[in-house]
Write a protein that holds these residues in place. Sequence first.
Motif, short mmCIF file in Angstrom:
data_model
loop_
_atom_site.label_atom_id
_atom_site.label_comp_id
_atom_site.label_asym_id
_atom_site.label_seq_id
_atom_site.Cartn_x
_atom_site.Cartn_y
_atom_site.Cartn_z
N GLN A 69 0.85 -1.21 -0.10
CA GLN A 69 0.08 -0.06 0.14
C GLN A 69 0.80 1.41 0.13
OE1 GLN A 69 -3.33 -1.06 -0.72
NE2 GLN A 69 -3.63 0.76 0.30
N SER A 70 0.65 2.41 -0.76
CA SER A 70 1.50 3.30 -0.79
C SER A 70 1.41 4.41 0.30
CB SER A 70 1.13 4.40 -2.17
OG SER A 70 -0.28 4.86 -2.05
N ASP A 71 0.64 4.04 0.98
CA ASP A 71 0.41 4.77 2.27
C ASP A 71 0.97 4.07 3.77
OD1 ASP A 71 -1.96 3.35 2.48
OD2 ASP A 71 -3.08 5.17 3.03
N ALA A 72 1.31 2.68 3.66
CA ALA A 72 1.55 1.70 4.53
C ALA A 72 2.21 2.41 5.63
CB ALA A 72 2.26 0.55 3.96
N TYR A 73 3.12 3.25 5.43
CA TYR A 73 4.01 3.66 6.86
C TYR A 73 3.33 5.27 7.12
CZ TYR A 73 7.32 0.26 5.71
OH TYR A 73 7.95 -1.12 5.31
N VAL A 74 2.40 5.62 6.78
CA VAL A 74 1.99 6.82 7.14
C VAL A 74 1.50 7.09 8.60
CG1 VAL A 74 -0.10 8.73 6.72
CG2 VAL A 74 1.35 7.68 4.45
N ALA A 75 0.58 6.18 8.96
CA ALA A 75 0.33 6.35 10.39
C ALA A 75 1.32 6.29 11.27
CB ALA A 75 -0.79 5.01 10.46
N THR A 76 2.38 5.20 11.03
CA THR A 76 3.29 4.96 11.80
C THR A 76 4.44 6.25 11.86
OG1 THR A 76 3.53 2.62 11.45
CG2 THR A 76 5.77 3.68 12.47
N ILE A 77 4.64 6.82 10.88
CA ILE A 77 5.41 8.08 10.73
C ILE A 77 4.56 9.41 11.39
CG2 ILE A 77 5.99 10.05 9.09
CD1 ILE A 77 6.29 7.59 6.91
N ARG A 78 3.45 9.32 11.10
CA ARG A 78 2.64 10.43 11.95
C ARG A 78 2.33 10.46 13.28
NH1 ARG A 78 0.22 13.73 8.27
NH2 ARG A 78 -1.32 14.65 9.68
N GLU A 79 2.21 9.16 13.87
CA GLU A 79 2.21 8.85 15.17
C GLU A 79 3.54 9.06 16.02
OE1 GLU A 79 1.94 4.67 17.80
OE2 GLU A 79 0.28 4.96 16.36
N ALA A 80 4.64 8.64 15.26
CA ALA A 80 5.93 9.01 15.87
C ALA A 80 6.23 10.41 15.91
CB ALA A 80 6.95 8.29 15.00
N PHE A 81 6.41 10.99 14.89
CA PHE A 81 6.57 12.44 14.81
C PHE A 81 5.77 13.33 15.66
CE2 PHE A 81 9.62 10.81 11.77
CZ PHE A 81 10.70 11.70 11.97
N LEU A 82 4.43 13.06 15.76
CA LEU A 82 3.61 14.15 16.42
C LEU A 82 3.36 13.88 17.89
CD1 LEU A 82 0.85 14.35 13.55
CD2 LEU A 82 2.83 15.91 14.45
N ASN A 83 4.14 12.72 18.38
CA ASN A 83 4.40 12.45 19.78
C ASN A 83 5.26 13.19 20.20
OD1 ASN A 83 4.52 11.59 22.20
ND2 ASN A 83 4.62 9.32 21.90
N PHE A 84 5.22 14.51 21.04
CA PHE A 84 6.13 15.45 21.20
C PHE A 84 6.68 15.06 22.72
CE2 PHE A 84 3.16 18.47 18.74
CZ PHE A 84 4.07 18.32 17.45
N ASP A 85 6.14 13.86 23.21
CA ASP A 85 6.70 13.44 24.53
C ASP A 85 8.04 12.34 24.64
OD1 ASP A 85 4.62 14.72 25.86
OD2 ASP A 85 3.46 12.93 25.66
N ILE A 86 8.00 12.15 23.18
CA ILE A 86 9.33 11.25 22.94
C ILE A 86 10.62 12.14 22.21
CG2 ILE A 86 8.28 9.09 22.90
CD1 ILE A 86 8.62 9.14 19.71
N LYS A 87 11.67 12.04 22.67
CA LYS A 87 12.98 12.63 22.35
C LYS A 87 13.55 11.89 21.14
CE LYS A 87 16.77 15.61 23.15
NZ LYS A 87 16.77 16.41 22.02
N MET A 88 13.85 12.68 20.01
CA MET A 88 14.28 11.91 18.74
C MET A 88 15.78 12.45 18.51
SD MET A 88 11.10 11.69 16.18
CE MET A 88 9.80 10.50 16.18
N HIS A 89 16.40 11.62 17.89
CA HIS A 89 17.82 12.19 17.54
C HIS A 89 18.05 12.16 16.11
CE1 HIS A 89 19.11 11.98 21.76
NE2 HIS A 89 18.51 10.84 21.85
N SER A 90 18.38 13.39 15.39
CA SER A 90 18.58 13.33 14.18
C SER A 90 19.83 12.47 13.60
CB SER A 90 18.72 14.53 13.76
OG SER A 90 17.63 15.66 13.88
N PRO A 91 19.48 11.85 12.31
CA PRO A 91 21.00 11.21 11.75
C PRO A 91 21.77 12.30 11.31
CG PRO A 91 18.78 10.70 10.74
CD PRO A 91 18.34 11.75 11.80
N ASP A 92 23.01 11.97 11.75
CA ASP A 92 24.07 12.80 11.36
C ASP A 92 24.22 13.61 10.25
OD1 ASP A 92 25.35 11.85 13.73
OD2 ASP A 92 26.81 10.68 12.83
#
Length: 170
Positions: A69-92
């Motif tokens: 499905q062309s949108d298979a990862y959309v929900a996962t991407i949206r859920e992860a990045f819109l969760n402001f409670d988790i700290k993410m680290h940018s790739p170098d």
Amino acid sequence: MTDSNKTLKEINKTFEEFILVLSSFYDEQINKVPFDGSWTPGQVAQHIIMSVSGFVDLMSGSDEETSRQSDAYVATIREAFLNFDIKMHSPDFVIPPIKNYNKEELLLTLDHLKNQLNQIIPVKDMTKTCTGFELPVFGHLTRTELANFIEVHTKRHLHQLKNIYNIINH
């Protein structure tokens, strides 16, 4: 309205707000570190420029038919990045250098990138998988997934930029 039109509308809205918040910093605040371990407002903007520039190139480049499905990862991407409670680290490769940034140059570049997205998204086949680069964690993404990534990633850093603004100005 198609999903890609809705996403493009959200990208435009998010970019406009990001540009507005960045514009509200005084020139001398653009390179100010708000607290230990934080990026400056200029670095946040440069990070968005670095990542979105890469996505513009990726979305404009080589592609192939998608085997899922062309949108298979959309929900996962949206859920992860819109969760402001988790700290993410940018790739170098998208960590902005520590240097003095020029606010006007950043604003012009952000506006230019927004315009490029407005030229790509309406005309490219959003269901195709872009093959020019594999993202960490996700691998090759479709243009639909990349557009959603751009939207929520920029929203995440808009949230960060607003927090920095509040710290610097209070």
